[in-house]
Enzyme design. Structure first.
Site, PDB file in Angstrom:
ATOM      1  N   HIS A   1      -0.354   7.325   9.258  1.00  0.00           N
ATOM      2  CA  HIS A   1       1.110   7.179   9.200  1.00  0.00           C
ATOM      3  C   HIS A   1       1.574   6.654   7.851  1.00  0.00           C
ATOM      4  CE1 HIS A   1       1.165   2.743   9.999  1.00  0.00           C
ATOM      5  NE2 HIS A   1       0.134   2.993  10.776  1.00  0.00           N
TER       6      HIS A   1
ATOM      7  N   ASP B   1      -2.707  -0.498   6.376  1.00  0.00           N
ATOM      8  CA  ASP B   1      -1.968  -0.032   7.547  1.00  0.00           C
ATOM      9  C   ASP B   1      -0.654   0.613   7.099  1.00  0.00           C
ATOM     10  OD1 ASP B   1      -1.227   0.431  10.171  1.00  0.00           O
ATOM     11  OD2 ASP B   1      -0.509  -1.611  10.504  1.00  0.00           O
TER      12      ASP B   1
ATOM     13  N   GLU C   1       5.107   5.535  12.994  1.00  0.00           N
ATOM     14  CA  GLU C   1       4.123   5.061  13.966  1.00  0.00           C
ATOM     15  C   GLU C   1       4.388   3.620  14.363  1.00  0.00           C
ATOM     16  OE1 GLU C   1       0.379   3.090  15.310  1.00  0.00           O
ATOM     17  OE2 GLU C   1       1.612   2.643  13.544  1.00  0.00           O
ATOM     18  N   GLU C   2       4.837   2.798  13.415  1.00  0.00           N
ATOM     19  CA  GLU C   2       4.904   1.367  13.664  1.00  0.00           C
ATOM     20  C   GLU C   2       5.943   0.966  14.713  1.00  0.00           C
ATOM     21  OE1 GLU C   2       2.725  -0.528  12.931  1.00  0.00           O
ATOM     22  OE2 GLU C   2       1.894  -0.189  10.940  1.00  0.00           O
TER      23      GLU C   2
ATOM     24  N   ASP D   1      -6.375   5.099  11.245  1.00  0.00           N
ATOM     25  CA  ASP D   1      -5.369   4.036  11.251  1.00  0.00           C
ATOM     26  C   ASP D   1      -6.013   2.694  11.599  1.00  0.00           C
ATOM     27  OD1 ASP D   1      -2.975   2.665  11.168  1.00  0.00           O
ATOM     28  OD2 ASP D   1      -2.302   3.330  13.148  1.00  0.00           O
TER      29      ASP D   1
ATOM     30  N   HIS E   1      -0.374  -6.119   9.650  1.00  0.00           N
ATOM     31  CA  HIS E   1       1.044  -6.473   9.848  1.00  0.00           C
ATOM     32  C   HIS E   1       1.439  -7.779   9.159  1.00  0.00           C
ATOM     33  CE1 HIS E   1       1.350  -3.928  13.824  1.00  0.00           C
ATOM     34  NE2 HIS E   1       0.967  -3.216  12.769  1.00  0.00           N
TER      35      HIS E   1
END
Length: 458
Positions: free
Chosen positions: A277, A289, A323-324, A351, A425
Site C-alpha cells: 500500500h 509500512d 490500506e491504513e 506489508d 505506526h
C-alpha cells in the site's frame, strides 16, 4: 516394461532439466537484485522527497503522481491508474495528555487513533478505569464506566515467536475498544500501544466506531505502565487523565491505485499480482509500512524485465491506496477484476516491513498442492533462506480478491518479524530504519516465487 522404464526416465530427466533451468533463473534474479537493485534508492525518494502519505492528503497525491512517472520510466507494457474514493481524516495540532494525581501533573505521549473524533476544545479530564479486555467492560457495566475514560492496557504476549500473532491477539482493544467503551457511557478511550517494546513512542492505527463516537488515543508503552502503576497505588482521591486532540473527518477524496503490468505471452488475461500500500500514517515517512512493500513490488517487475524474462501470464505490481484506514483501494481492485472478468491466479502482499526474507504463507492451496509446492520449490529457495512455505497467508489489500475471484491463491510475504512492531505506526518509521540488503533480498524472493508460479502454476 522397457517402455515404462523409458517413460519414467524421460519424466525424471525432464523434471531435472526444469529444476536446473529454474535454479539458473532464480540465480539471475538474485544477482540483478543484489548488484543493480533500485528499490532502496526509490524508497529514499519516496520517504525523503514526499514523506507521509495518509489517504486524501496532498502528499498521497504526490506519491501517486511520482509512482506512475517512475513506472512509466521503466518501460513496462502497461501503466495505469484506478480511480478510488478514499476517506480524508486529518490529525490536526499535536495531541496533549497528562496524568493528574492531586496537584501533581505528569505529561505522557499519546497520538489520536485514526478515524477518531476530536475532544472538546478544552480537552477531557476524567477518572480512569483500567481494563484488560473488551469482555471486562460488560462485567463492569455502565454504573462503573459512565463518565470515565477507559484505559485498555492488555500488552503484547511475548511468547509468540511470530510477532504478528501478538498484534492480532492484542489488536481488538484498538480496533473495537473505543466503540465498546462508548456503549457503557465512557467519555474517552486510551489504548496501550500495540508493541512489545517499552518506549515513549505511541503507535497510531485505525479504530472503528459504532453509533456513538468518543475520542480515542494510543498511549506509549512507558506512559501506559506509569498510568497503570499509579492507578494501582492510588485509592483516593482518584487518579485522573487529561487529553486533548484536534482530529477531523473531512469529505472523501478521489485517489488512485497505481499499477504496472508485464503482459503475458500466452495468457494475457490471467494475472499474478504483487503489491503493497502506497498510503501511510502521518507520523513519519511510512518507510517499513509500507514504502518497502510498494518499492519491492515494483522491483519485482523491473528485475524480471531486466533479465529478459517473458512471462506466460500477466504480472502486475499494484500500489494500493488506503490500506491504513479503509481498504478502499483493495476493494476497488477486486471489484474491477470481477467486472473485467480477469482471471487472477495468485496475489502476493508485502506489508510486514522490509526485513530479512523468511518465506511465504499460502491461503487457498489444498494440502496436496502445498505439499507439492514444498517438495518442488523449497530446494530452489533454500539457498536464499526464503524457503519457509506454510499454510495461511495474504493481506488486507488482496483479501477482497477472494470474493471476486474465489479460485485465487493469496500469498503473504513473510520477512523476519522481530523488529516490525517496534516501528509500526510510529514516528520511528523512517528510511534510516530500512536495511538495503534486506530490502533487496525480499524483492528477489518475491520475484523468484512469481517466476515459479508463472512457469509451473500450483
Amino acid at each position: 516394461m522397457k517402455l515404462k522404464l523409458l517413460l519414467s526416465f524421460s519424466i525424471l530427466l525432464t523434471a531435472s532439466i526444469s529444476q536446473a533451468q529454474d535454479s539458473l533463473t532464480i540465480r539471475k534474479i538474485y544477482d540483478e537484485a543484489l548488484v543493480n537493485g533500485q528499490a532502496y534508492d526509490n524508497l529514499h525518494y519516496l520517504c525523503k522527497n514526499i514523506g507521509q502519505r495518509i489517504s486524501g492528503s496532498a502528499n498521497a497525491q504526490k506519491a501517486v503522481d511520482w509512482s506512475k512517472k517512475l513506472m512509466d520510466s521503466y518501460g513496462f507494457d502497461h501503466v495505469f491508474l484506478q480511480e478510488v474514493m478514499v476517506p480524508h481524516w486529518v490529525r490536526g495540532d499535536k495531541e496533549v495528555a497528562k496524568i493528574i494525581d492531586g496537584d501533581k501533573e505528569i505529561a505522557v505521549p499519546i497520538v489520536a487513533l485514526g478515524m477518531s473524533v476530536a475532544t472538546p476544545k478544552e480537552g477531557i479530564t476524567a477518572e480512569v478505569i483500567e481494563v484488560q479486555s473488551l469482555a471486562e467492560l460488560k462485567t463492569l457495566g455502565e454504573s462503573v464506566i459512565k463518565g470515565k475514560i477507559v484505559f485498555f492496557n492488555r500488552p503484547f504476549d511475548p511468547r509468540f515467536i511470530e510477532t504478528g500473532r501478538a498484534y492480532g491477539t492484542a489488536g481488538d482493544q484498538r480496533f473495537a475498544g473505543p466503540a465498546e467503551a462508548a456503549k457503557y457511557g465512557a467519555v474517552g478511550a486510551i489504548v496501550r500501544s500495540l508493541t512489545e517494546i517499552i518506549d515513549d513512542y505511541p503507535h497510531t492505527g485505525t479504530t472503528r466506531y459504532g453509533d456513538i463516537k468518543i475520542p480515542a488515543a494510543a498511549i506509549s508503552t512507558k506512559g501506559a505502565n506509569l498510568l497503570s502503576s499509579m492507578l494501582k497505588l492510588k485509592k483516593l482521591p482518584a487518579v485522573k487523565f487529561y487529553f486533548k486532540q484536534n482530529c477531523e473527518q473531512l469529505p472523501d477524496v478521489l485517489s488512485y491505485n497505481v499499477i504496472a503490468e508485464l503482459k503475458g505471452t500466452e495468457n494475457p488475461n490471467k494475472f499474478i499480482t504483487v503489491g503493497g500500500h502506497l498510503d501511510s500514517w502521518d507520523l513519519a515517512e511510512g518507510a517499513n509500512d509500507d514504502g518497502t512493500g510498494v518499492m519491492q513490488s515494483l522491483e519485482v517487475l523491473r528485475i524480471l524485465k531486466t533479465i529478459g524474462y517473458h512471462p506466460k501470464n500477466s504480472i502486475r505490481a499494484v500500489f494500493f491506496m488506503n490500506e491504513e484506514n479503509g481498504d478502499k483501494g483493495g476493494e476497488k481492485y477486486a471489484e474491477l477484476a470481477a467486472k473485467n472478468k480477469e482471471e487472477h491466479i495468485a496475489a502476493i502482499e508485502t506489508d510486514e516491513g522490509g526485513f530479512t526474507p523468511r518465506g511465504f504463507g499460502f491461503t487457498g492451496l489444498s494440502a496436496a498442492a502445498l505439499k507439492n509446492v514444498k517438495q518442488n520449490w523449497k530446494p530452489l529457495l533454500e539457498p536464499y533462506d526464503a524457503d519457509k512455505l506454510i499454510a495461511g497467508g495474504g493481506g488486507t489489500d488482496i483479501e477482497p480478491l477472494r470474493t471476486a475471484v474465489p479460485s485465487i491463491i493469496l500469498i503473504g510475504y513473510l520477512p523476519d518479524s522481530q523488529r516490525y512492531f517496534d516501528l509500526h505506526h510510529t514516528a520511528k518509521d523512517v528510511f534510516e530504519n530500512v536495511n538495503k540488503r534486506e530490502l533487496e533480498l525480499g524483492s528477489a524472493a518475491m520475484a523468484s516465487l512469481i517466476y515459479l508460479i508463472d512457469q509451473h502454476g500450483f
